[in-house]
Scaffold this motif. Structure first.
Motif, PDB file in Angstrom:
ATOM      1  N   UNK A   1     -37.701 102.658  15.102  1.00  0.00           N
ATOM      2  CA  UNK A   1     -37.904 101.730  16.170  1.00  0.00           C
ATOM      3  C   UNK A   1     -37.009 100.706  15.749  1.00  0.00           C
ATOM      4  N   UNK A   2     -35.885 100.585  16.529  1.00  0.00           N
ATOM      5  CA  UNK A   2     -34.582  99.863  16.271  1.00  0.00           C
ATOM      6  C   UNK A   2     -34.643  98.923  17.343  1.00  0.00           C
ATOM      7  N   UNK A   3     -34.641  97.389  17.162  1.00  0.00           N
ATOM      8  CA  UNK A   3     -35.006  96.247  18.041  1.00  0.00           C
ATOM      9  C   UNK A   3     -33.888  95.463  18.101  1.00  0.00           C
ATOM     10  N   UNK A   4     -33.172  95.205  19.274  1.00  0.00           N
ATOM     11  CA  UNK A   4     -32.227  93.910  19.309  1.00  0.00           C
ATOM     12  C   UNK A   4     -33.039  92.673  19.398  1.00  0.00           C
ATOM     13  N   UNK A   5     -32.909  92.132  18.532  1.00  0.00           N
ATOM     14  CA  UNK A   5     -33.906  90.941  18.208  1.00  0.00           C
ATOM     15  C   UNK A   5     -33.549  89.629  19.153  1.00  0.00           C
ATOM     16  N   UNK A   6     -32.474  89.479  19.378  1.00  0.00           N
ATOM     17  CA  UNK A   6     -32.220  88.338  20.371  1.00  0.00           C
ATOM     18  C   UNK A   6     -32.389  88.581  21.905  1.00  0.00           C
ATOM     19  N   UNK A   7     -32.049  89.962  22.178  1.00  0.00           N
ATOM     20  CA  UNK A   7     -32.169  90.519  23.439  1.00  0.00           C
ATOM     21  C   UNK A   7     -33.578  90.512  23.691  1.00  0.00           C
TER      22      UNK A   7
ATOM     23  N   UNK B   1     -31.566 110.940  14.801  1.00  0.00           N
ATOM     24  CA  UNK B   1     -31.382 110.014  15.784  1.00  0.00           C
ATOM     25  C   UNK B   1     -32.300 110.594  17.233  1.00  0.00           C
ATOM     26  N   UNK B   2     -32.902 111.840  17.263  1.00  0.00           N
ATOM     27  CA  UNK B   2     -33.883 112.033  18.224  1.00  0.00           C
ATOM     28  C   UNK B   2     -34.888 111.469  18.112  1.00  0.00           C
ATOM     29  N   UNK B   3     -35.457 110.971  16.782  1.00  0.00           N
ATOM     30  CA  UNK B   3     -36.690 110.340  16.784  1.00  0.00           C
ATOM     31  C   UNK B   3     -36.706 108.954  16.940  1.00  0.00           C
ATOM     32  N   UNK B   4     -35.348 108.355  17.218  1.00  0.00           N
ATOM     33  CA  UNK B   4     -35.094 106.861  17.176  1.00  0.00           C
ATOM     34  C   UNK B   4     -35.116 106.504  18.500  1.00  0.00           C
ATOM     35  N   UNK B   5     -35.916 105.173  18.724  1.00  0.00           N
ATOM     36  CA  UNK B   5     -36.007 104.662  20.005  1.00  0.00           C
ATOM     37  C   UNK B   5     -35.303 103.037  19.805  1.00  0.00           C
ATOM     38  N   UNK B   6     -34.591 102.907  20.847  1.00  0.00           N
ATOM     39  CA  UNK B   6     -33.686 101.474  20.731  1.00  0.00           C
ATOM     40  C   UNK B   6     -34.414 100.615  21.840  1.00  0.00           C
ATOM     41  N   UNK B   7     -34.651  99.312  21.477  1.00  0.00           N
ATOM     42  CA  UNK B   7     -35.398  98.531  22.346  1.00  0.00           C
ATOM     43  C   UNK B   7     -34.137  97.357  22.606  1.00  0.00           C
ATOM     44  N   UNK B   8     -33.541  97.402  23.637  1.00  0.00           N
ATOM     45  CA  UNK B   8     -32.366  96.741  24.419  1.00  0.00           C
ATOM     46  C   UNK B   8     -32.260  96.796  25.735  1.00  0.00           C
ATOM     47  N   UNK B   9     -32.040  95.854  26.532  1.00  0.00           N
ATOM     48  CA  UNK B   9     -31.577  95.960  27.820  1.00  0.00           C
ATOM     49  C   UNK B   9     -30.055  96.002  27.760  1.00  0.00           C
ATOM     50  N   UNK B  10     -29.495  96.005  26.782  1.00  0.00           N
ATOM     51  CA  UNK B  10     -27.535  96.215  26.686  1.00  0.00           C
ATOM     52  C   UNK B  10     -27.281  97.544  27.060  1.00  0.00           C
TER      53      UNK B  10
END
Length: 266
Positions: free
Chosen positions: A3-9, A96-105
């Protein structure tokens, strides 16, 4: 890392930003976000979570930190901004297929899509987090207890007393100044002594209502039956009476005795 999160976003899409200005205010907002994510994720998901923030302005800070909950915290010290660091992490990911990115960018969403991973808008992911619908798919450890108390809407009772740092975080999150002022005002103002209530006077017992008694009616005496009538007709007169009446009629003289003697003398 799953789980990779764009913090300020994510912080700007949540209700944790608050109002204020300055480096100290921004630091408190970041910590509120970290504490909220740690409270709602499963224990086995915390080491699989990475939050990336822009580099700090001002004091020196380590580019890589680990929160007390186990979440990885990265600062884009060697990159122009957090998006560049997140894009670099996506490119270097071994799974990368197991990775989820949390961002509206959109830039980051396209980067993870090219490698076969998943992306979620920050506002949608935050709603799912509060609803207890977020998981990284990591296996539960033997000590894991499933969903946390906060996820079920109940307060989590810590196993050990809070440290001064943790206490300061929670007080800041729930507006410590207002709480402290309220506690001080309560301590200064003595609570009024309630006046004793006069004893209640005994209420007279209500007399039970008399039940209406029905008057007994005297039974009517039975009517005497009429004597049976004879079917035979009685003769109006007896035979002896008829013979007497005939004799009387034959001897009937309308003139008184001696009425015609004068006529014979002439």
């Amino acid at each position: 890392m799953r789980l990779l999160i764009d913090g300020y976003n994510l912080l700007h899409k949540s209700d944790l930003m608050g109002t204020g200005h300055g480096a100290a205010w921004l630091e408190r907002a970041r910590q509120r976000l970290i504490d909220t994510i740690a409270a709602y994720l499963e224990p086995q998901d915390l080491p699989q979570t990475t939050i990336v923030f822009d580099r700090h302005s001002g004091k020196q800070i380590d580019a890589h930190q680990v929160d007390s909950s186990g979440i990885q915290i990265l600062y884009a010290v060697d990159h122009p901004e957090a998006d560049d660091l997140i894009e670099d992490l996506i490119a270097k990911s071994s799974h990368p297929k197991q990775l989820t990115v949390v961002s509206s960018d959109h830039r980051l969403q396209k980067a993870i899509d090219r490698r076969g991973g998943k992306s979620v808008d920050a506002d949608i992911w935050y709603e799912r987090l509060l609803a207890g619908q977020v998981t990284t798919g990591a296996k539960k450890n033997k000590q894991g207890r499933g969903n946390r108390q906060a996820k079920r809407g109940k307060s989590h009772k810590p196993d050990s007393p809070l440290t001064d740092e943790q206490l300061a975080r929670w007080l800041d999150r729930f507006n410590a100044d207002a709480i402290q002022d309220e506690l001080s005002s309560l301590a200064e103002e003595p609570s009024p002594i309630p006046k004793p209530r006069p004893p209640a006077l005994p209420q007279p017992k209500a007399k039970p209502a008399k039940k209406a008694t029905k008057q007994k009616t005297q039974p009517k005496p039975p009517k005497k039956p009429a004597p049976p009538r004879s079917k035979k007709k009685q003769p109006a007169t007896k035979p002896d009476d008829l013979s007497k009446r005939k004799l009387q009629q034959e001897n009937y003289n309308p003139f008184p005795e001696g009425y015609t003697d004068d006529l014979w003398d002439e």
